[in-house]
Motif scaffolding. Structure first.
Motif, PDB file in Angstrom:
ATOM      1  N   ASP A 285      -2.187  -4.259  -7.112  1.00 40.74           N
ATOM      2  CA  ASP A 285      -2.947  -3.522  -6.102  1.00 40.74           C
ATOM      3  C   ASP A 285      -1.979  -2.547  -5.441  1.00 40.74           C
ATOM      4  O   ASP A 285      -1.259  -2.903  -4.510  1.00 40.74           O
ATOM      5  CB  ASP A 285      -3.553  -4.483  -5.080  1.00 40.74           C
ATOM      6  N   VAL A 286      -1.918  -1.338  -5.982  1.00 45.84           N
ATOM      7  CA  VAL A 286      -1.034  -0.293  -5.469  1.00 45.84           C
ATOM      8  C   VAL A 286      -1.915   0.860  -5.009  1.00 45.84           C
ATOM      9  O   VAL A 286      -2.743   1.353  -5.772  1.00 45.84           O
ATOM     10  CB  VAL A 286      -0.025   0.195  -6.534  1.00 45.84           C
ATOM     11  N   ARG A 287      -1.732   1.262  -3.769  1.00 47.33           N
ATOM     12  CA  ARG A 287      -2.540   2.337  -3.190  1.00 47.33           C
ATOM     13  C   ARG A 287      -1.642   3.478  -2.733  1.00 47.33           C
ATOM     14  O   ARG A 287      -0.555   3.253  -2.215  1.00 47.33           O
ATOM     15  CB  ARG A 287      -3.343   1.813  -2.004  1.00 47.33           C
ATOM     16  N   VAL A 288      -2.135   4.688  -2.933  1.00 47.02           N
ATOM     17  CA  VAL A 288      -1.425   5.884  -2.478  1.00 47.02           C
ATOM     18  C   VAL A 288      -2.292   6.498  -1.384  1.00 47.02           C
ATOM     19  O   VAL A 288      -3.456   6.830  -1.626  1.00 47.02           O
ATOM     20  CB  VAL A 288      -1.208   6.884  -3.647  1.00 47.02           C
ATOM     21  N   ILE A 289      -1.726   6.607  -0.178  1.00 44.75           N
ATOM     22  CA  ILE A 289      -2.527   7.054   0.963  1.00 44.75           C
ATOM     23  C   ILE A 289      -1.936   8.310   1.604  1.00 44.75           C
ATOM     24  O   ILE A 289      -0.783   8.661   1.370  1.00 44.75           O
ATOM     25  CB  ILE A 289      -2.676   5.940   2.024  1.00 44.75           C
ATOM     26  N   ASN A 290      -2.769   8.932   2.420  1.00 38.92           N
ATOM     27  CA  ASN A 290      -2.384  10.102   3.219  1.00 38.92           C
ATOM     28  C   ASN A 290      -1.842  11.260   2.387  1.00 38.92           C
ATOM     29  O   ASN A 290      -0.850  11.901   2.750  1.00 38.92           O
ATOM     30  CB  ASN A 290      -1.365   9.712   4.301  1.00 38.92           C
ATOM     31  N   CYS A 291      -2.501  11.535   1.271  1.00 43.58           N
ATOM     32  CA  CYS A 291      -2.089  12.642   0.406  1.00 43.58           C
ATOM     33  C   CYS A 291      -2.536  13.972   1.001  1.00 43.58           C
ATOM     34  O   CYS A 291      -3.673  14.105   1.443  1.00 43.58           O
ATOM     35  CB  CYS A 291      -2.724  12.509  -0.976  1.00 43.58           C
ATOM     36  N   SER A 292      -1.661  14.946   0.959  1.00 47.08           N
ATOM     37  CA  SER A 292      -2.058  16.297   1.335  1.00 47.08           C
ATOM     38  C   SER A 292      -2.966  16.830   0.230  1.00 47.08           C
ATOM     39  O   SER A 292      -2.983  16.283  -0.885  1.00 47.08           O
ATOM     40  CB  SER A 292      -0.822  17.189   1.473  1.00 47.08           C
TER      41      SER A 292
ATOM     42  N   PRO B  90       4.829  -8.621  -3.185  1.00 51.00           N
ATOM     43  CA  PRO B  90       3.707  -8.586  -2.239  1.00 51.00           C
ATOM     44  C   PRO B  90       2.378  -8.412  -2.987  1.00 51.00           C
ATOM     45  O   PRO B  90       2.344  -7.922  -4.118  1.00 51.00           O
ATOM     46  CB  PRO B  90       4.009  -7.366  -1.359  1.00 51.00           C
ATOM     47  N   GLU B  91       1.295  -8.841  -2.357  1.00 52.41           N
ATOM     48  CA  GLU B  91      -0.030  -8.713  -2.966  1.00 52.41           C
ATOM     49  C   GLU B  91      -0.503  -7.264  -2.995  1.00 52.41           C
ATOM     50  O   GLU B  91      -1.256  -6.869  -3.877  1.00 52.41           O
ATOM     51  CB  GLU B  91      -1.050  -9.553  -2.179  1.00 52.41           C
ATOM     52  N   LEU B  92      -0.071  -6.488  -2.014  1.00 48.62           N
ATOM     53  CA  LEU B  92      -0.497  -5.098  -1.866  1.00 48.62           C
ATOM     54  C   LEU B  92       0.720  -4.217  -1.636  1.00 48.62           C
ATOM     55  O   LEU B  92       1.585  -4.547  -0.824  1.00 48.62           O
ATOM     56  CB  LEU B  92      -1.459  -4.965  -0.674  1.00 48.62           C
ATOM     57  N   VAL B  93       0.772  -3.107  -2.355  1.00 49.77           N
ATOM     58  CA  VAL B  93       1.816  -2.105  -2.132  1.00 49.77           C
ATOM     59  C   VAL B  93       1.112  -0.799  -1.774  1.00 49.77           C
ATOM     60  O   VAL B  93       0.238  -0.338  -2.507  1.00 49.77           O
ATOM     61  CB  VAL B  93       2.708  -1.902  -3.377  1.00 49.77           C
ATOM     62  N   VAL B  94       1.507  -0.231  -0.645  1.00 48.31           N
ATOM     63  CA  VAL B  94       0.938   1.028  -0.177  1.00 48.31           C
ATOM     64  C   VAL B  94       2.040   2.079  -0.172  1.00 48.31           C
ATOM     65  O   VAL B  94       3.108   1.852   0.401  1.00 48.31           O
ATOM     66  CB  VAL B  94       0.353   0.873   1.248  1.00 48.31           C
ATOM     67  N   VAL B  95       1.789   3.197  -0.836  1.00 51.81           N
ATOM     68  CA  VAL B  95       2.726   4.324  -0.821  1.00 51.81           C
ATOM     69  C   VAL B  95       2.118   5.379   0.096  1.00 51.81           C
ATOM     70  O   VAL B  95       1.068   5.947  -0.201  1.00 51.81           O
ATOM     71  CB  VAL B  95       2.963   4.887  -2.237  1.00 51.81           C
ATOM     72  N   ASP B  96       2.766   5.591   1.232  1.00 56.67           N
ATOM     73  CA  ASP B  96       2.273   6.529   2.239  1.00 56.67           C
ATOM     74  C   ASP B  96       2.962   7.877   2.055  1.00 56.67           C
ATOM     75  O   ASP B  96       4.165   7.999   2.239  1.00 56.67           O
ATOM     76  CB  ASP B  96       2.546   5.972   3.632  1.00 56.67           C
TER      77      ASP B  96
END
Length: 101
Positions: free
Chosen positions: A75-82, A41-47
């Motif tokens: 393009d790897v993004r890490v989101i919703n981090c405490s 995939p073009e974008l990978v999001v780690v929630d």
């Protein structure tokens, strides 16, 4: 399952959600969540919204994911981090490798 993967209908975005402890016990599940795909995939999001803990093996897993996704071109993004998880990522200088929010 503590690791859930969802591929968008256009197959351009993979979202990997981690629930509970993100540690070596999640290694197999986490790796399979992206390695089983035929196309990258073009974008990978780690929630990490539901992640309660993150250790050094989780940092290693994120690096392996980044390498698999294309390294510097990924393009790897890490989101919703405490706040605690965000601190660990900041101390590890992961903001230089990933977009973190």
């Amino acid at each position: 399952m503590a690791v859930l993967a969802e591929l968008s209908s256009d197959k351009k975005k993979l979202t990997i959600s981690v629930k509970g402890r993100f540690d070596f016990g999640r290694h197999q599940e986490f790796r399979e969540s992206y390695e089983r795909l035929n196309d990258r995939p073009e974008l990978v999001v780690v929630d990490l919204k539901e992640a309660t803990y993150l250790d050094s093996s989780a940092l290693g897993m994120l690096l392996l994911l980044r390498d698999h996704a294309g390294g510097d071109d990924a393009d790897v993004r890490v989101i919703n981090c405490s706040p605690d998880v965000g601190k660990i990522l900041a101390i590890s200088n992961f903001h230089k490798l990933f977009e973190i929010s």
